[in-house]
Design a protein around this motif. Structure first.
Motif, PDB file in Angstrom:
ATOM      1  N   GLU A 174       0.902  -1.077   0.150  1.00 34.92           N
ATOM      2  CA  GLU A 174       0.002   0.111  -0.010  1.00 34.92           C
ATOM      3  C   GLU A 174       0.947   1.382  -0.004  1.00 34.92           C
ATOM      4  O   GLU A 174       0.459   2.293  -0.498  1.00 34.92           O
ATOM      5  CB  GLU A 174      -1.029   0.077   1.280  1.00 34.92           C
ATOM      6  CG  GLU A 174      -1.922  -1.158   1.153  1.00 34.92           C
ATOM      7  CD  GLU A 174      -2.962  -1.171   2.464  1.00 34.92           C
ATOM      8  OE1 GLU A 174      -3.523  -2.065   2.440  1.00 34.92           O
ATOM      9  OE2 GLU A 174      -2.428  -0.470   3.121  1.00 34.92           O
ATOM     10  N   ARG A 179      -2.703  -4.381  -9.089  1.00 40.52           N
ATOM     11  CA  ARG A 179      -3.182  -3.102  -9.730  1.00 40.52           C
ATOM     12  C   ARG A 179      -4.506  -3.185 -10.258  1.00 40.52           C
ATOM     13  O   ARG A 179      -5.087  -2.098 -10.203  1.00 40.52           O
ATOM     14  CB  ARG A 179      -2.177  -3.200 -11.005  1.00 40.52           C
ATOM     15  CG  ARG A 179      -0.825  -2.828 -10.704  1.00 40.52           C
ATOM     16  CD  ARG A 179       0.156  -2.335 -12.122  1.00 40.52           C
ATOM     17  NE  ARG A 179       0.408  -3.697 -13.010  1.00 40.52           N
ATOM     18  CZ  ARG A 179       1.142  -4.309 -12.617  1.00 40.52           C
ATOM     19  NH1 ARG A 179       2.283  -3.911 -12.266  1.00 40.52           N
ATOM     20  NH2 ARG A 179       1.569  -5.268 -13.436  1.00 40.52           N
ATOM     21  N   LYS A 181      -6.966  -4.341  -8.525  1.00 37.97           N
ATOM     22  CA  LYS A 181      -7.909  -4.051  -7.196  1.00 37.97           C
ATOM     23  C   LYS A 181      -7.829  -2.524  -7.102  1.00 37.97           C
ATOM     24  O   LYS A 181      -8.760  -2.057  -6.436  1.00 37.97           O
ATOM     25  CB  LYS A 181      -7.412  -4.815  -5.969  1.00 37.97           C
ATOM     26  CG  LYS A 181      -7.823  -6.285  -6.170  1.00 37.97           C
ATOM     27  CD  LYS A 181      -7.529  -6.910  -4.463  1.00 37.97           C
ATOM     28  CE  LYS A 181      -6.130  -6.996  -4.374  1.00 37.97           C
ATOM     29  NZ  LYS A 181      -5.915  -7.508  -3.013  1.00 37.97           N
ATOM     30  N   LYS A 182      -6.688  -1.721  -7.464  1.00 32.83           N
ATOM     31  CA  LYS A 182      -6.420  -0.436  -7.321  1.00 32.83           C
ATOM     32  C   LYS A 182      -7.225   0.418  -8.446  1.00 32.83           C
ATOM     33  O   LYS A 182      -7.220   1.417  -8.341  1.00 32.83           O
ATOM     34  CB  LYS A 182      -5.212   0.159  -6.807  1.00 32.83           C
ATOM     35  CG  LYS A 182      -4.576  -0.588  -5.780  1.00 32.83           C
ATOM     36  CD  LYS A 182      -3.200   0.138  -5.498  1.00 32.83           C
ATOM     37  CE  LYS A 182      -2.699  -0.538  -4.004  1.00 32.83           C
ATOM     38  NZ  LYS A 182      -1.246  -0.195  -3.858  1.00 32.83           N
TER      39      LYS A 182
END
Length: 317
Positions: free
Chosen positions: A23, A42, A44-45
């Protein structure tokens, strides 16, 4: 046992889960993660990818489950129920949530069945164009010579022609049906697949593992299918997702102009064409299918753009 990473906080050496470090650092700086794990983090973000995937999945489910979820038969006409406004406006009814059209057909049901046409033509034509374009691109990039010159000539000819006008002309003479639309649009939208696959194939041919495959006696077919094709899949997926959006717009445009899907089949482009005569009095007849078309195309583009960001962020411009 959970893998931990060492960090120094206030002079004391402590252990923190690797996920916490992810994070605070760029994913690419985490050296002991596999490429698949980095892609997943990547993804998930990436909000655009998540939004696009959610909307596309929602539209696909609505289209597939339309026979069971649609509140009414999309083809049944009831002139006593014509031009009922949507439920959120004055005079609306919960029995027709999105209202009815000029023939009394339920608009929500026609919207759901129209998604079948838009997604079916988009996916089908994109798949056909992908097969044609990738095949020509790989052969051109691998062999070069006369094959490269021939495919380049075809590419130049195709790019010089207006696709929508060509599709209108062909469909007008051949006849209008969903299979015809898929074949015509697929045969006219292979250029980007070919350009991308040819360029990447030329780069891969020079790689050491291709030379190693040749040295152990692998045939051209084996090299193309087992060495080159798996390494261009990511690029093809991105082009495929973006071409779907283009083909959905092309189908809606042809249906709007009267040379695509014909009544009484539900199509978003046809729904807009049928509602344009009432747009100043009943604007929902145009706004609802237009908004659905806009949202689907936007979601498909965001999904394809997100795939490119997640799979190859170092090549993102």
């Amino acid at each position: 046992m959970t893998t931990t990473a060492k960090s120094i906080i206030g002079g004391t050496e402590t252990s923190q889960p690797k996920a916490i470090l992810c994070e605070d650092k760029k994913v690419d700086e985490v050296l002991d993660l596999t490429p698949r794990q980095r892609m997943w983090i990547r993804a998930k973000k990436h909000r655009g990818l998540q939004f696009g995937a959610f909307v596309v999945l929602f539209m696909v489910l609505a289209a597939v489950l339309a026979p069971w979820l649609a509140p009414h038969d999309p083809f049944v006409q009831d002139l006593s129920q014509r031009l009922i406004p949507p439920v959120w406006t004055e005079g609306g009814s919960w029995s027709h949530i999105f209202g009815t059209d000029h023939l009394g057909r339920d608009y929500l049901s026609r919207l759901m069945y129209g998604a079948q046409v838009s997604l079916g033509v988009g996916f089908g034509a994109a798949a056909l164009g992908c097969v044609l374009g990738v095949t020509m691109g790989m052969l051109s990039g691998y062999y070069g010579g006369r094959i490269a010159h021939g495919t380049s000539f075809l590419l130049t000819c195709q790019l010089s022609l207006p696709n929508l006008l060509m599709a209108m002309s062909i469909v007008f003479f051949v006849g209008t049906s969903i299979p015809t639309l898929i074949i015509v649009l697929g045969c006219l939208h292979w250029t980007y697949f070919m350009a991308v696959s040819r360029t990447v194939t030329r780069q891969i041919v020079e790689m050491e593992y291709v030379s190693a495959a040749r040295s152990i006696g692998s045939s051209d077919r084996q090299i193309l299918l087992h060495e080159i094709l798996p390494n261009i899949v990511n690029q093809i997926i991105v082009v495929f997702s973006l071409e779907i959006a283009v083909l959905i717009i092309a189908e809606a445009s042809l249906s709007f102009l009267g040379v695509g899907v014909q009544p009484p089949t539900a199509s978003w482009g046809l729904m807009i064409a049928e509602g344009k005569s009432f747009m100043f009095f009943k604007p929902y007849l145009v706004i609802i299918p237009g908004a659905a078309l806009f949202l689907l195309v936007l979601a498909v583009n965001m999904f394809g753009d997100g795939i490119r960001d997640v799979t190859a962020p170092e090549h993102r411009n």
